[in-house]
Write an enzyme that holds these catalytic residues in place. Structure first.
Site, short mmCIF file in Angstrom:
data_model
loop_
_atom_site.label_atom_id
_atom_site.label_comp_id
_atom_site.label_asym_id
_atom_site.label_seq_id
_atom_site.Cartn_x
_atom_site.Cartn_y
_atom_site.Cartn_z
N VAL A 68 -2.65 -37.02 -33.67
CA VAL A 68 -2.38 -35.92 -34.66
C VAL A 68 -3.33 -34.88 -33.88
O VAL A 68 -4.52 -35.14 -33.39
CB VAL A 68 -3.30 -36.17 -35.88
N ALA A 113 -8.39 -33.41 -31.89
CA ALA A 113 -7.26 -34.24 -31.91
C ALA A 113 -7.62 -36.15 -32.11
O ALA A 113 -8.78 -36.18 -32.11
CB ALA A 113 -6.22 -34.60 -30.72
N LYS A 114 -6.74 -36.57 -32.78
CA LYS A 114 -7.20 -38.06 -32.90
C LYS A 114 -5.91 -39.07 -32.74
O LYS A 114 -4.75 -38.48 -33.19
CB LYS A 114 -7.86 -38.49 -33.96
N GLY A 115 -5.83 -40.30 -32.38
CA GLY A 115 -5.03 -40.84 -32.46
C GLY A 115 -5.37 -42.50 -32.79
O GLY A 115 -6.32 -42.81 -33.00
#
Ligand code: NAD
Length: 423
Positions: A68, A113-115
């Site tokens: 995201v 962001a992050k995943g």
């Protein structure tokens, strides 16, 4: 302002709901218009991928992966990748927003962001993890990029994971691209000082806050919850500043010594024994007792949701510096504020890590590596400046340091968005 309020406060919030509460509060104080509020609440991009991986037994297992990008207004997006069975899209969305605020508050030119991948890394072999990571990288080849979106380690991932991403991405791009990830091993272009960076930032934030409170480090005591990367390095650096670290803890329990724990001994003990279990440098107490000790400074550096409505009233420290992400539930903020405790919030206090990740990216793009001394000096400058900005905002708006940190961050992203234009 017309935008909808978040759900009412319940007894215990999860850290992500806590983040939304604080975002809402800071937006209200800033007088953010509704359209900007809505635009900043929603991520720019949410990507979900299916990842078929051949397991060691020959079977194929399909994992779910997420990335995201909450915001890229200030620059390429930055944020870790989490491998855990509990990973789900809503969590990743909120963690991505958190990264936007954290990068904005320290003034580095990144969005957030992050995943994550829904998997249990502890039950997987190195080969399975490598195949999963390479498949994920291929699936995200149009999302990741040194100028687009730059992952880093988070829960369940480490420098080796970053090395695989860097290698796979470089192969796909046809050029060596070390700047596509940070938190790499040193030999692959990692930065000196990165391992210590978060704890060092905690120390700098603590010193800055102590100066405002006119606390003398030589006469002050401190308890540190968590003795991993952030906790142990914060404890060591604070001890070097003259504070007496009277309690430390990890998952095995907490250890108290009124004369101060020898932090080098504790670090050596954990290196030999993997945890503090059996450590003889202090009397055993519980992690709950550690939080309520009569100390001057408390550094929660383990998990989220440690200070809640249940124990906030019992906290005796004058200063709390949040090494962990989300250690205080938002419904405990008011109690701490009423008690006059100064809280240096996570998005400021632990941002030393992402600041040195930014330096890693800069060095990779320059192809020139800095000395550890230069990394530390520049990181300290970022942390001091960020602390002063947030402190000034807390005075200007007459709010806590936490709300002030969100105000500084949201204001920066909102004004950049307005200049660039929201379409
Ligand atoms: P880590 O895994 O190295 O250490 C975590 C420590 O917490 C360990 O000592 C573990 O035993 C302890 N712990 C676990 N459960 C506990 C419990 N119930 N009570 C007390 N201690 C407990 O992790 P870390 O990298 O030090 O991260 C700690 C926190 O800091 C996390 O919230 C993380 O998101 C945050 N953080 C880390 C970095 C970084 O650069 N490492 C950057 C920003 C924020």
């Amino acid at each position: 302002m017309k935008y909808k309020e978040p759900a009412p406060i319940v007894d215990k919030l999860n850290p992500l709901e806590s983040m939304m509460e604080r975002f809402h509060e800071a937006s209200r104080i800033l007088g953010l218009d509704e359209s900007t509020y809505e635009a900043l609440k929603s991520p720019e991009k949410s990507v979900m991928v299916s990842l078929p991986v051949t397991m060691d037994d020959g079977n194929t297992k399909v994992f779910e992966g997420f990335r995201v990008v909450h915001s890229s207004k200030l620059g390429p997006s930055k944020g870790g990748i989490r491998y855990a069975p509990s990973v789900h899209l809503d969590e990743v969305k909120a963690l991505a927003a958190w990264m936007t605020w954290k990068c904005a508050v320290v003034g580095i030119p990144y969005g957030g962001a992050k995943g994550g991948i829904n998997c249990d890394p502890r039950s997987m072999s190195q080969g399975e993890l490598e195949r999963l990571t390479r498949t994920f990288t291929t699936a995200m080849r149009d999302v990741f990029g040194p100028e687009r979106d730059i992952p880093a380690p988070d829960m369940g991932t480490n420098p080796q994971t970053m090395a695989w991403i860097m290698d796979e991405y470089s192969k796909l791009a046809g050029v060596a691209s070390p700047a596509v990830v940070t938190g790499k091993p040193l030999v692959l272009g990692g930065s000196l000082g990165r391992v210590e960076a978060t704890g060092r930032g905690v120390m700098v934030s603590t010193r800055s806050a102590m100066a405002k409170l006119k606390m003398n480090p030589g006469n002050s005591t401190c308890a540190v919850q968590g003795f991993g990367n952030v906790g142990s390095i914060s404890a060591k650096l604070l001890e070097m500043q003259g504070l007496s670290i009277t309690a430390i803890s990890d998952v095995s329990g907490a250890y108290y010594n009124k004369n101060g724990i020898n932090i080098d001994e504790a670090i050596e003990y954990v290196a030999q024994n993997k945890s503090l279990e059996g450590f003889k440098g202090g009397d055993i107490i519980t992690n709950d007792e550690l939080l309520e000790l009569d100390v001057d400074v408390l550094v929660p550096a383990a998990l989220e949701d440690q200070i809640t409505v249940k124990n906030a009233d019992k906290i005796k420290a004058k200063l709390i510096v949040e090494g962990a992400n989300g250690p205080t539930a938002s419904n405990a903020d008011k109690i701490l504020n009423e008690k006059g405790i100064l809280v240096v919030p996570d998005i400021l206090a632990n941002a030393g890590g992402v600041s040195v990740s930014y330096f890693e990216w800069v060095q990779n793009r320059l192809g020139y590596f800095w000395t550890e001394e230069r990394v530390n000096r520049r990181a300290d400058r970022i942390m001091k400046q960020a602390f002063d900005n947030v402190y000034a905002a807390s005075k200007k708006y007459k709010v806590s340091m936490r709300t002030a940190a969100y105000i500084v961050a949201i204001d920066k992203v909102a004004s950049t968005s307005k200049l660039r234009g929201i379409f």
